[in-house]
Design a protein around this motif. Sequence first.
Motif, PDB file in Angstrom:
ATOM      1  N   THR A 150      -5.880   5.411   2.313  1.00  0.00           N
ATOM      2  CA  THR A 150      -4.781   4.293   1.505  1.00  0.00           C
ATOM      3  C   THR A 150      -4.858   3.584   0.587  1.00  0.00           C
ATOM      4  O   THR A 150      -6.352   3.968   0.619  1.00  0.00           O
ATOM      5  N   GLN A 191      -0.054   5.140   1.630  1.00  0.00           N
ATOM      6  CA  GLN A 191      -0.296   6.113   2.771  1.00  0.00           C
ATOM      7  C   GLN A 191      -0.121   7.536   2.553  1.00  0.00           C
ATOM      8  O   GLN A 191       1.043   7.770   2.158  1.00  0.00           O
ATOM      9  N   ASN A 194       0.861  -1.278  -0.124  1.00  0.00           N
ATOM     10  CA  ASN A 194      -0.055   0.017   0.594  1.00  0.00           C
ATOM     11  C   ASN A 194       0.679   1.694   0.057  1.00  0.00           C
ATOM     12  O   ASN A 194       1.894   1.682   0.402  1.00  0.00           O
TER      13      ASN A 194
END
Length: 944
Positions: free
Chosen positions: A939, A868, A866
């Motif tokens: 996210t 963020q 991911n």
Amino acid sequence: MGLLNKKILLITIVFISVSLSIYLLAYKLTNETIQKSFTNQIEINQNNINFTIKQFDKTKSDLLNTLTNNEDLKKFITTKNDTELKKLFLTFANSDKLIMQMRILNLNGNEIFRLDKVKDEYLFRNKKILQDKAHRDYFKSFLKLKRKELGISKLDLNVENNKVEKPFKSTIRMAMPIFLDKKEKAILIINYDMNSFIKNLFSSSTFNLYLIDQDEYFIYHPNDNFSWSRYKDNRTVIVDYFSKSRFEKLVFKDIDLWNNKYKIIYENKQTAGLNFFIEKTTDIAGLIFLGSILLVMPFFYMILAYIKKIKLLNSSILDSKVKIESILDHTSDAIILIDLRGIIQEINLSTEKIFGYKKDELINKNINILVPEPHHSKHDNYIRNHDKNMHSKVINIDRELFAVRKDGSSLSISLVVTKVNISNSEYFIGTIKNLSDEIKTKKLFENIFTSTAIGIAIVLKDGSLWRINKKFADIVEYTIDELNKLTFQDITHKDDLSKDLDLVNKVLNKEIDEYSIEKRYITKSGKIVWVNLRVKGVFSSENNEIFDYFIASVDNITEQIQIKNKLKEAEEIAHIGHWLWDIRKETVDFSDNMLAIFGKTKETFNNNYESFINIIHKDDKENILHIFNECLYMKKDLEIEYRIIVNNEIKFIYAKGRILYLGEEAIEFFGTCQDITKLKILEKETKKRELILMEQSKLASMGEMVGSIAHQWRQPLNSIGFILQDMISAYKHNEFNENYLKEVKKEMMEQLNYMSETIDEFRNYFKNNEPYKEFNIINTLLDVNKLYRAHIDKFYLHLKIKVNKKDVKDLNQEEINRFKIISQESQLKQVIINCISNAKDAIIELDDPIKEQKNIIVKIEENEKNIQIFINDLAGGVSSKTLSRVFEPYFTTKNMGTGLGLYICKTICTQSLKGDIEYKYNKEKINNRKYLGSSFIITLPKTI
């Protein structure tokens, strides 16, 4: 003198010839008599063996039939509760010491319950050590058994964990299938230790008996060292064991033992020993005394023949005695023979087992050793006076008494005394049955009958309620005495009586063995009670010709029926139906509500898989088949949405299901279906509303964006104005040449390109139906900074971008390239601008913000999966009361707010960007003072 000598010689020759002839004739006749007797004894012995085996098979078949029809065993098959089954198995195992193992195997060959005999004790095996017997030949043959058919394996050695058990145990396995509702569910198998049985079966005082297989290996030999010689190191066969002379005198007889062919070898013990000695002695004596005993030869022959007849008779009697002892030793009752003084003359094996004495401890002892006080000291008088006053009360009368074992414990017995005459002497024979186990079984039955959680009734042919337990009486609210005066017809609901009586008649006509139905009783107070009724007919004769009674068990299912009705009502309200696909039978059953959802009735639905598939929308059939096969072969639960065609209209169905397995075989597929057509229509309308809201949100942002663009265009427009004024001045002063024109063109094009880039960014921001593509988040943030900078600058605020704690300006190209993702860039820009806008609005509402509070910090962090984005401010944050509602639609704390901005951000992040957005407090300490603000955390997955 010469003439006299010739006469004497002639007479001598005549005497010798006559004597020799008589001797040879006697020998021939005697030998023929012996051989004939030998042959007769073989036939008698062969018949006794066949009879004993037949009785053994019948007894064990009856045992298996009793067990497979036992309700405790059937309960275990359905519920896996083995409490009562353990008691049942122990009772039967203790009554037959030949039992070495009792097992229940499922139809895949896996042991599901097992009782083993270990050092004269019975142990129940843990499930972890139960074995798979699917590969064994005996299991494969037992799978073919029909209902109540007895299966018997060949005589073999016991094998555990693929190894022959030592010391050797001659073993047979007897099996019978277990049926529930006419369906075979499992197989009951009992292993018998046949060592002692075979030894008794082939014991004889007349013969040496041997049992051999088809390859002439010994199965049984009087000397255990040669039994099962195939598995011994020497692997002895008969030609290796018998000498040629012995082999020629052997008699071979074919015999079928438990579905396999064997041979019995008979060897006459007299031929092997005593008869040989007699013949040799007779030969020698004949040669020595032939002349002297010629006159008494006929008389001598008669005596010899008589002696041999006596021997044969004694041998026959002795052999018969052995056979009788063998039969008596295999009865479960104790049998004791005493004389008129009460002295024990003979006992059988069961006497030793029941009373705990060895045979030599009882023979020639007074029978009162087994009689407890107060009758022990008086028993001799009972025997002496039996003809005077006790004969009618004792002889041939079955009496229940108490006896005493060797260890001093008492036991309950049933005693029948018979008076017999043997060789002109009178004796008493006592047949004793151990009632302790029977009493325990009766007590156990009574305890179960009275304390069980279900109602039980024993019903006669006319419907009379003969015996009822308290639970049954409680269910129908009558007393037991009141029910004894009624029939089941009196308490059955009138609408259920006809069906019940039809099933009763089918049991009486032997069309079915038992039945189970749901029916209604009318209680004493007139209330309706729903019950699950199970009824089994009991017949007394072996061929089930004489009917005795019905056994009925009743469960009160009123509450379950009420719940079922409520569930049905709930299903109708929720548009849910349930279904069951029997994979083995290839049938599909729909509930009433399921039929309604699919636009079918019980008459128009064919209860098969094809009927179900034909209703499915043609574009969904292939997917459904794929999902079903995946569930079957991957052992996954079903969850799917599909469409069906009902009355030319499309319905949307949401289905969930689960597969039931028997071993590795899928047998049932069951689940629910819900009509979600209205939900789908609502979702479609909701999506439309959400699109409108998102467009409204974009339009709401457009005002600020247009203002920002107008502010950004003001500078290049002013520059172009200055350039035009300078061009006029240059024209007046004759400075308007080619070089000047190129320079002016370059300056004007720079300003126009800046304006063009600004308008392109504005257009991209408002793109619709944007595809997923790869882009760099850092470049996206820089674009947002360009678009929104004028609006930030207007309020003297600062937007700072940091990547992994470094300023964005300090990044090299390699670091920038790490922040590429595949997503929808314009959607992400809308979320970021909305969050920055919220931070800006919160800051400008502060009364006197410090320098640090005028900063909006955008931070980017990454991990393997991911990226963020943190949008932070120190403008005070939201109140704790409204914290949980920040993403709710139409919720706002602004005077002129719509309450849609953050809701749309949440929708975009979770649905379009496949990520998430959350809110947390941002806390910082500046000059020893704590400041609070907001942190919006976006996210995003690196790939979709």
